[in-house]
Design a protein around this motif. Structure first.
Motif, PDB file in Angstrom:
ATOM      1  N   ARG A  98       0.792  -1.065   0.131  1.00 12.00           N
ATOM      2  CA  ARG A  98       0.165  -0.185  -0.016  1.00 12.00           C
ATOM      3  C   ARG A  98       0.927   1.519  -0.097  1.00 12.00           C
ATOM      4  O   ARG A  98       2.046   1.138   0.603  1.00 12.00           O
ATOM      5  N   THR A 142      -8.224   5.489   0.095  1.00 14.91           N
ATOM      6  CA  THR A 142      -8.097   5.564   1.411  1.00 14.91           C
ATOM      7  C   THR A 142      -8.948   6.149   2.616  1.00 14.91           C
ATOM      8  O   THR A 142      -9.921   6.592   1.919  1.00 14.91           O
ATOM      9  N   GLU A 155      -4.668   2.339  -0.825  1.00 14.36           N
ATOM     10  CA  GLU A 155      -4.639   0.951  -1.427  1.00 14.36           C
ATOM     11  C   GLU A 155      -4.710   1.358  -3.232  1.00 14.36           C
ATOM     12  O   GLU A 155      -5.582   1.976  -3.542  1.00 14.36           O
TER      13      GLU A 155
END
Lengths: 181, 462
Positions: free
Chosen positions: B382, B421, B435
């Motif tokens: 991430r 997010t 992400e």
């Protein structure tokens, strides 16, 4: 061909390319995903550079290292000047040590590979941080050094085990011939 | 000699000099074919087919990106204020004039309407005044690069008055312009506070501040922005050191540092009563198909990729690389035949960002986050992005949002998806854990943005 060293340099470029490709295959197949996952990936070009630099005649160290630097520039997103500086430093280090001691043995070449691989990693970090000045949060030197340890360790193990093999890859033998006086 | 060369190259790596970087690029140019040499042998260059689920995902992302474009354009138009009559030109921020941190450069594609002195706003908020208009001719026709001096500039001044809820009429008039230290107002370092000069009353230290300029005898055409908001009036915690009088400041609701994406220039001209310009103000650049090489040496300290085209093929530095509407990276260096691309996971990668809330029930669908800077990736891949939160999010809990690129960088168009997010509330700085979009390694229509670069100068300010 009057000067077979040109052929050797060409072969060295081909071998460097294949070694970098091998490294990529390992990265994409074994460690798909982010860069953080392949901290244990050995620096194969540094391994080859050290393996050759400790064995070829001293006059050949600089050309050999430069050929490898140029190949790495083709593959790398690091600034070309940073790569040239790093490989010149490898040449200086090995050349300097060879004027005093024999570095072709297993222990010295392993230590050299460790220093060079760790140095390359730290240098890559430093250049990235420096070029992103004002944006990056910065890292202290000990952190950079500890981050570079896994790859440096793998690189030196590789050179310890396969250094002699790497130095005698097919097509590189003209590099070992002494010029006729 | 070798030592000197090594030290010089090392210094140039840390303190780059553009012409030397360009010259050294040619050293590596002959090795370009090597990039193609190994790929077929090892299958690194293979193309992965997209699943039908991914095709649907791409279609949704494209729809959201197009919706965002409309939302941003609409949000530039005042929501609760009545516009003065006359043409209001839509303009998109494309960067900052060189060396002028308190100005922005906006681009308009309708020639001859923007003039020095015209006010510039975004939504209900005043931004600044036009100080320069340069007409240019590029590959995509003529346009004007308009320099807007922000109200944060030390020399900026605008007449203002404060309204206190519950009371009738204005209570205090003053001049606003320049910045004060936010620490004097108990605010975080990333907040901006506009300075208040010569207030008619220092007793009033709260309320909503609006632009109030005299229509006749005033400066330029600033009165066209009358009624637009400057922010909330605040009193400093300590009196001014020299005058010993209470220090007043205005806390704006606009991120002047990196959050101005779409603005309106109020021309006051009656030629055309219509707002906006339709699709013709989206000619900032074009997308061209590009070939990317994954043959990049792996290093734990960075990711990124190489393009098999360089500046001789028209690749520009800082241009965005996209896959559909997904942001893949930005060009960081152009060689003659190849170029380097930094990905969002590269340390220092930065883009202006706008959040699109996933909760459609929110009154505002978007929130300008300003510039996010990548800190790399976490162990799960991430993205970690630094958010200064110049304009913090109010509320109790964090909100789920899709992050898209905003405006302000010439090479990056608005509406490219970065990921998803939770945006935290409260004053920053925050680290956002983003992400990436699903199956982000599967690419569709990889394209490079070609933007209006150096273009022919035609005429200076009118």
């Amino acid at each position: 061909m009057k000067n077979p060293r040109w052929i050797s340099w060409g072969m060295l470029a081909v071998w460097s390319t294949l070694i970098l490709t091998l490294q990529l295959v390992l990265v994409y197949r074994v460690y798909p995903g982010s860069a953080a996952k392949y901290i244990w990936m050995p620096d194969l070009t540094i391994a080859l550079a050290v393996a050759l630099a400790v064995r070829v005649p001293r006059s050949e160290v600089l050309p050999v290292v430069l050929v490898m630097a140029i190949v790495r520039i083709a593959f790398s997103t690091d600034p070309p000047v940073a790569i040239l500086a790093a490989f010149l430093a490898v040449s200086l280090l090995v050349g300097g040590l060879r004027s005093g001691i024999d570095v072709a043995g297993v222990v010295p070449r392993t230590l050299l590979a460790f220093v060079c691989a760790a140095g390359m990693s730290v240098w890559g970090h430093v250049v990235l941080h420096a070029r992103n000045r004002g944006f990056s949060s910065g890292s202290d030197f000990s952190q950079l050094l500890s981050d570079s340890m896994p790859a440096a360790l793998m690189t030196c193990i590789l050179v310890a085990m396969f250094g002699a093999f790497l130095a005698h890859l097919p097509g590189l033998s003209p590099l070992y011939k002494r010029p006729k006086i | 000699m070798q030592t000197v060369a090594c030290l010089a190259l090392g210094a140039l790596a840390i303190w780059p000099v553009k012409p030397i970087d360009r010259a050294v690029d040619w050293v590596g140019a002959p090795s370009r074919p090597m990039l193609r040499l190994g790929a077929p042998l090892w299958g690194v260059g293979h193309v992965q087919a997209a699943s039908s689920g991914l095709q649907e995902q791409w279609a949704l992302e494209r729809f959201e990106s197009e919706t965002l474009e409309e939302l941003v354009r609409v949000q530039a138009v005042p929501q609760s204020l009545r516009l003065e009559s006359g043409i209001a030109l839509h303009a998109e921020a494309v960067g900052r004039p060189k060396g002028q941190l308190d100005s922005i450069l906006v681009r308009v594609w309708r020639i001859g309407l923007a003039q020095v002195g015209q006010p510039v706003t975004t939504g209900d908020h005043f931004v600044g005044l036009v100080t320069k208009v340069d007409e240019r001719r590029g590959e995509r026709g003529s346009f004007e690069d308009v320099t807007v001096q922000l109200i944060t500039a030390g020399k900026s001044r605008i007449g203002a008055s404060v309204y206190v809820e519950g009371s009738e009429g204005e209570n205090s008039t003053f001049v606003v312009g320049g910045l004060l230290a936010p620490e004097d107002f108990d605010l975080g370092r990333s907040r901006q506070v506009l300075a208040v000069h010569h207030p008619s009353s220092r007793l009033i230290n709260q309320g909503i501040v609006q632009v109030t300029e005299a229509e006749s005898g005033g400066r330029d055409q600033a009165w066209l922005a009358n009624g637009f908001l400057l922010g909330h009036l605040h009193g400093a915690k300590e009196p001014d050191e020299t005058t010993r009088m209470e220090m007043l400041g205005v806390v704006p609701e606009v991120d002047f540092e990196s959050g101005l994406y779409q603005v309106l220039i109020h021309t006051g001209l009656e030629v055309d009563p219509g707002l906006g310009q339709g699709p013709d103000d989206r000619k900032r650049g074009t997308w061209v198909p590009i070939v990317r090489s994954r043959m990049v040496d792996a290093a734990p300290w960075r990711e990124g990729s190489k393009l098999l085209s360089g500046y001789l093929d028209g690749v520009q530095e800082r241009a965005a690389l996209s896959s559909g509407v997904r942001l893949v990276g930005r060009v960081t260096r152009t060689g003659p035949f190849t170029s380097d691309v930094a990905g969002p996971g590269d340390l220092g990668f930065h883009v202006p960002v706008i959040a699109v809330w996933q909760d459609v029930g929110r009154p505002e669908r978007t929130h300008v986050l300003g510039r996010l800077v990548s800190l790399g990736r976490d162990g799960q891949g991430r993205l970690l992005m630094d958010w200064q939160a110049n304009l913090p999010l109010d509320g109790e809990s964090s909100e789920r949002a899709h992050l898209y690129t905003g405006s302000g960088d010439p090479g990056v168009p608005r509406g490219l998806l970065i990921g998803e997010t939770h945006v935290p509330t409260g004053p920053g700085p925050h680290v956002l854990v983003v992400e990436p979009p699903p199956e982000s390694d599967v690419l569709q229509n990889l394209s490079l943005f070609q933007f209006e670069g150096p273009s022919k100068f035609v005429r200076r300010s009118r």
